[in-house]
Design a protein around this motif. Structure first.
Motif, PDB file in Angstrom:
ATOM      1  N   GLY A 148       0.585 -35.857  19.711  1.00 27.18           N
ATOM      2  CA  GLY A 148      -0.797 -35.141  19.078  1.00 27.18           C
ATOM      3  C   GLY A 148      -0.828 -34.349  17.882  1.00 27.18           C
ATOM      4  N   TYR A 149      -1.857 -34.181  17.242  1.00 26.51           N
ATOM      5  CA  TYR A 149      -1.991 -33.246  16.210  1.00 26.51           C
ATOM      6  C   TYR A 149      -3.609 -33.018  16.023  1.00 26.51           C
ATOM      7  CZ  TYR A 149      -2.919 -37.586  13.635  1.00 26.51           C
ATOM      8  OH  TYR A 149      -3.284 -38.584  13.237  1.00 26.51           O
ATOM      9  N   GLY A 150      -3.851 -31.979  15.322  1.00 23.19           N
ATOM     10  CA  GLY A 150      -5.144 -31.990  14.680  1.00 23.19           C
ATOM     11  C   GLY A 150      -5.146 -31.932  13.170  1.00 23.19           C
ATOM     12  N   ALA A 151      -6.393 -32.566  12.912  1.00 21.97           N
ATOM     13  CA  ALA A 151      -6.353 -32.803  11.350  1.00 21.97           C
ATOM     14  C   ALA A 151      -7.839 -32.525  10.931  1.00 21.97           C
ATOM     15  CB  ALA A 151      -6.313 -34.425  11.038  1.00 21.97           C
ATOM     16  N   PHE A 152      -8.001 -31.612   9.994  1.00 22.25           N
ATOM     17  CA  PHE A 152      -9.437 -30.938   9.757  1.00 22.25           C
ATOM     18  C   PHE A 152      -9.346 -30.832   8.184  1.00 22.25           C
ATOM     19  CE2 PHE A 152      -7.502 -28.831  13.262  1.00 22.25           C
ATOM     20  CZ  PHE A 152      -8.219 -29.366  14.385  1.00 22.25           C
ATOM     21  N   ASP A 164       0.307 -42.393  10.440  1.00 20.36           N
ATOM     22  CA  ASP A 164       1.729 -42.595   9.830  1.00 20.36           C
ATOM     23  C   ASP A 164       2.245 -41.488   9.173  1.00 20.36           C
ATOM     24  OD1 ASP A 164       1.464 -45.175  10.932  1.00 20.36           O
ATOM     25  OD2 ASP A 164       0.855 -46.047   8.887  1.00 20.36           O
ATOM     26  N   LEU A 165       1.593 -40.653   8.441  1.00 17.92           N
ATOM     27  CA  LEU A 165       2.195 -39.760   7.524  1.00 17.92           C
ATOM     28  C   LEU A 165       2.642 -38.425   8.599  1.00 17.92           C
ATOM     29  CD1 LEU A 165       2.452 -38.165   5.014  1.00 17.92           C
ATOM     30  CD2 LEU A 165       0.200 -37.276   5.090  1.00 17.92           C
ATOM     31  N   VAL A 166       1.648 -38.183   9.733  1.00 20.89           N
ATOM     32  CA  VAL A 166       1.962 -37.262  10.751  1.00 20.89           C
ATOM     33  C   VAL A 166       3.332 -37.619  11.234  1.00 20.89           C
ATOM     34  CG1 VAL A 166       1.308 -35.941  12.536  1.00 20.89           C
ATOM     35  CG2 VAL A 166      -0.459 -36.201  10.489  1.00 20.89           C
ATOM     36  N   ARG A 167       3.248 -38.971  11.812  1.00 25.01           N
ATOM     37  CA  ARG A 167       4.548 -39.384  12.572  1.00 25.01           C
ATOM     38  C   ARG A 167       5.819 -39.313  11.820  1.00 25.01           C
ATOM     39  NH1 ARG A 167       4.394 -45.299  11.771  1.00 25.01           N
ATOM     40  NH2 ARG A 167       5.454 -44.748  10.068  1.00 25.01           N
ATOM     41  N   ASP A 168       5.798 -39.487  10.482  1.00 24.78           N
ATOM     42  CA  ASP A 168       6.963 -39.547   9.795  1.00 24.78           C
ATOM     43  C   ASP A 168       7.348 -37.986   9.429  1.00 24.78           C
ATOM     44  OD1 ASP A 168       6.937 -42.095   9.227  1.00 24.78           O
ATOM     45  OD2 ASP A 168       6.089 -42.035   7.240  1.00 24.78           O
ATOM     46  N   ILE A 169       6.238 -37.152   9.499  1.00 31.05           N
ATOM     47  CA  ILE A 169       6.666 -35.709   9.107  1.00 31.05           C
ATOM     48  C   ILE A 169       7.411 -35.127  10.386  1.00 31.05           C
ATOM     49  CG2 ILE A 169       5.649 -33.267   9.101  1.00 31.05           C
ATOM     50  CD1 ILE A 169       3.659 -34.416   6.993  1.00 31.05           C
ATOM     51  N   LYS A 170       6.715 -35.546  11.453  1.00 39.83           N
ATOM     52  CA  LYS A 170       7.177 -34.922  12.859  1.00 39.83           C
ATOM     53  C   LYS A 170       8.708 -35.513  13.375  1.00 39.83           C
ATOM     54  CE  LYS A 170       4.169 -34.282  16.199  1.00 39.83           C
ATOM     55  NZ  LYS A 170       3.033 -34.575  16.960  1.00 39.83           N
ATOM     56  N   LYS A 186      10.853 -25.814   3.816  1.00 43.79           N
ATOM     57  CA  LYS A 186      11.318 -26.587   2.786  1.00 43.79           C
ATOM     58  C   LYS A 186      11.810 -28.181   3.075  1.00 43.79           C
ATOM     59  CE  LYS A 186      13.805 -22.237   0.736  1.00 43.79           C
ATOM     60  NZ  LYS A 186      14.903 -21.956   0.568  1.00 43.79           N
ATOM     61  N   TYR A 187      12.067 -28.178   4.328  1.00 46.69           N
ATOM     62  CA  TYR A 187      12.419 -29.864   4.515  1.00 46.69           C
ATOM     63  C   TYR A 187      10.948 -30.567   4.770  1.00 46.69           C
ATOM     64  CZ  TYR A 187      14.482 -33.662   6.780  1.00 46.69           C
ATOM     65  OH  TYR A 187      15.068 -34.863   7.164  1.00 46.69           O
ATOM     66  N   LEU A 188       9.945 -29.827   5.361  1.00 44.98           N
ATOM     67  CA  LEU A 188       8.745 -30.572   5.500  1.00 44.98           C
ATOM     68  C   LEU A 188       8.086 -30.722   4.137  1.00 44.98           C
ATOM     69  CD1 LEU A 188       7.251 -29.216   8.637  1.00 44.98           C
ATOM     70  CD2 LEU A 188       8.399 -31.326   8.418  1.00 44.98           C
ATOM     71  N   THR A 189       8.252 -29.699   3.234  1.00 43.83           N
ATOM     72  CA  THR A 189       7.671 -29.946   1.780  1.00 43.83           C
ATOM     73  C   THR A 189       8.256 -31.154   1.174  1.00 43.83           C
ATOM     74  OG1 THR A 189       7.405 -27.413   1.637  1.00 43.83           O
ATOM     75  CG2 THR A 189       7.640 -28.839  -0.261  1.00 43.83           C
ATOM     76  N   GLY A 190       9.876 -31.332   1.423  1.00 47.63           N
ATOM     77  CA  GLY A 190      10.324 -32.465   0.731  1.00 47.63           C
ATOM     78  C   GLY A 190       9.625 -33.834   1.613  1.00 47.63           C
ATOM     79  N   ILE A 191       9.543 -33.773   2.551  1.00 49.88           N
ATOM     80  CA  ILE A 191       8.988 -34.841   3.346  1.00 49.88           C
ATOM     81  C   ILE A 191       7.578 -35.221   2.752  1.00 49.88           C
ATOM     82  CG2 ILE A 191       7.912 -35.935   5.612  1.00 49.88           C
ATOM     83  CD1 ILE A 191      10.112 -34.682   6.765  1.00 49.88           C
ATOM     84  N   ILE A 192       6.899 -34.445   2.646  1.00 51.49           N
ATOM     85  CA  ILE A 192       5.380 -34.303   2.112  1.00 51.49           C
ATOM     86  C   ILE A 192       5.400 -35.032   0.543  1.00 51.49           C
ATOM     87  CG2 ILE A 192       3.411 -33.108   1.366  1.00 51.49           C
ATOM     88  CD1 ILE A 192       4.049 -31.443   4.296  1.00 51.49           C
ATOM     89  N   ILE A 194      -9.226 -35.510  -1.503  1.00 50.63           N
ATOM     90  CA  ILE A 194      -9.266 -35.012   0.105  1.00 50.63           C
ATOM     91  C   ILE A 194      -8.232 -34.118   0.373  1.00 50.63           C
ATOM     92  CG2 ILE A 194      -9.276 -36.224   2.484  1.00 50.63           C
ATOM     93  CD1 ILE A 194      -9.740 -38.913   0.920  1.00 50.63           C
ATOM     94  N   TYR A 195      -8.821 -32.936   1.103  1.00 49.72           N
ATOM     95  CA  TYR A 195      -7.722 -31.912   1.700  1.00 49.72           C
ATOM     96  C   TYR A 195      -7.987 -32.035   3.255  1.00 49.72           C
ATOM     97  CZ  TYR A 195      -8.560 -30.675  -3.312  1.00 49.72           C
ATOM     98  OH  TYR A 195      -8.670 -30.407  -4.585  1.00 49.72           O
ATOM     99  N   ILE A 196      -6.772 -31.980   3.434  1.00 43.45           N
ATOM    100  CA  ILE A 196      -6.650 -32.071   5.087  1.00 43.45           C
ATOM    101  C   ILE A 196      -5.608 -30.767   5.571  1.00 43.45           C
ATOM    102  CG2 ILE A 196      -5.785 -33.500   7.066  1.00 43.45           C
ATOM    103  CD1 ILE A 196      -6.553 -35.752   5.357  1.00 43.45           C
ATOM    104  N   GLN A 197      -6.080 -30.160   6.551  1.00 44.62           N
ATOM    105  CA  GLN A 197      -5.139 -29.232   7.028  1.00 44.62           C
ATOM    106  C   GLN A 197      -4.676 -29.952   8.615  1.00 44.62           C
ATOM    107  OE1 GLN A 197      -4.849 -24.926   9.026  1.00 44.62           O
ATOM    108  NE2 GLN A 197      -6.786 -25.681   8.746  1.00 44.62           N
ATOM    109  N   PHE A 198      -3.362 -29.988   8.819  1.00 44.43           N
ATOM    110  CA  PHE A 198      -2.881 -30.648  10.007  1.00 44.43           C
ATOM    111  C   PHE A 198      -2.254 -29.221  10.665  1.00 44.43           C
ATOM    112  CE2 PHE A 198      -2.243 -33.966   6.934  1.00 44.43           C
ATOM    113  CZ  PHE A 198      -2.963 -34.989   7.570  1.00 44.43           C
ATOM    114  N   ILE A 199      -2.337 -29.436  12.203  1.00 43.62           N
ATOM    115  CA  ILE A 199      -1.794 -28.528  13.057  1.00 43.62           C
ATOM    116  C   ILE A 199      -1.202 -29.274  14.130  1.00 43.62           C
ATOM    117  CG2 ILE A 199      -2.316 -26.672  14.662  1.00 43.62           C
ATOM    118  CD1 ILE A 199      -4.775 -26.223  13.032  1.00 43.62           C
TER     119      ILE A 199
END
Length: 155
Positions: free
Chosen positions: A99-103, A71-77, A33-39, A8-13
């Motif tokens: 909010g966010y977009g997930a595509f 939960d993933l987006v909440r943790d990233i943000k 770099k920081y967000l890369t570590g979280i992900i 599954i591939y998702i783009q978040f905005i």
């Protein structure tokens, strides 16, 4: 889980609160770099990332199905906001807009999406974030009401 396979591939905005243009080039690189570590700590596969001054794009392989997308987006943000506030990056408190977009994408589309994300700087010389985001919603046939998408402030 045994015998469970996914691709599954998702783009978040997501956007900076009040669409403030806070993320300069130096902060962009550090934030990416920081967000890369979280992900990666969430056992997801990062494919592309770009921090615009007022919004963010992430493309990932959604590999760890044990974590829900909200939960993933909440943790990233929340983790990135905390880091920026703890390090006093800005006057006042930094927040992401709600909010966010997930595509979602197929594997055959990944190269094109990666190129799109890494070329954000050039892309936004032509198209505003609002135009881009509404275009995504329309392209993916997502019904929306203007009052429920990101707040957009005219330049």
């Amino acid at each position: 889980m045994a015998n469970t396979y996914s691709q599954i591939y998702i783009q978040f905005i997501f956007a900076v609160k009040d669409r403030e243009r806070l993320i300069n080039e130096e902060k962009r690189i550090c934030l990416e770099k920081y967000l890369t570590g979280i992900i990666q700590n969430k056992k997801q596969k990062l494919l592309a990332i770009y921090a615009n001054p007022d919004h963010f794009h992430i493309l990932m392989g959604y590999n760890n199905l044990n974590i829900l997308i909200p939960d993933l987006v909440r943790d990233i943000k929340s983790n990135s906001s905390k880091m920026m506030n703890d390090e006093n990056w800005f006057n006042g408190k930094f927040n992401w807009q709600e909010g966010y977009g997930a595509f979602s994408y197929s594997k055959s589309q990944i190269d094109k999406v990666v190129k799109y994300i890494i070329n954000q700087k050039e892309h936004h010389k032509i198209k505003s974030f609002k135009e881009e985001y509404v275009e995504f919603l329309n392209k993916f046939e997502i019904e929306y009401k203007n009052e429920y998408i990101f707040e957009f402030y005219e330049d």
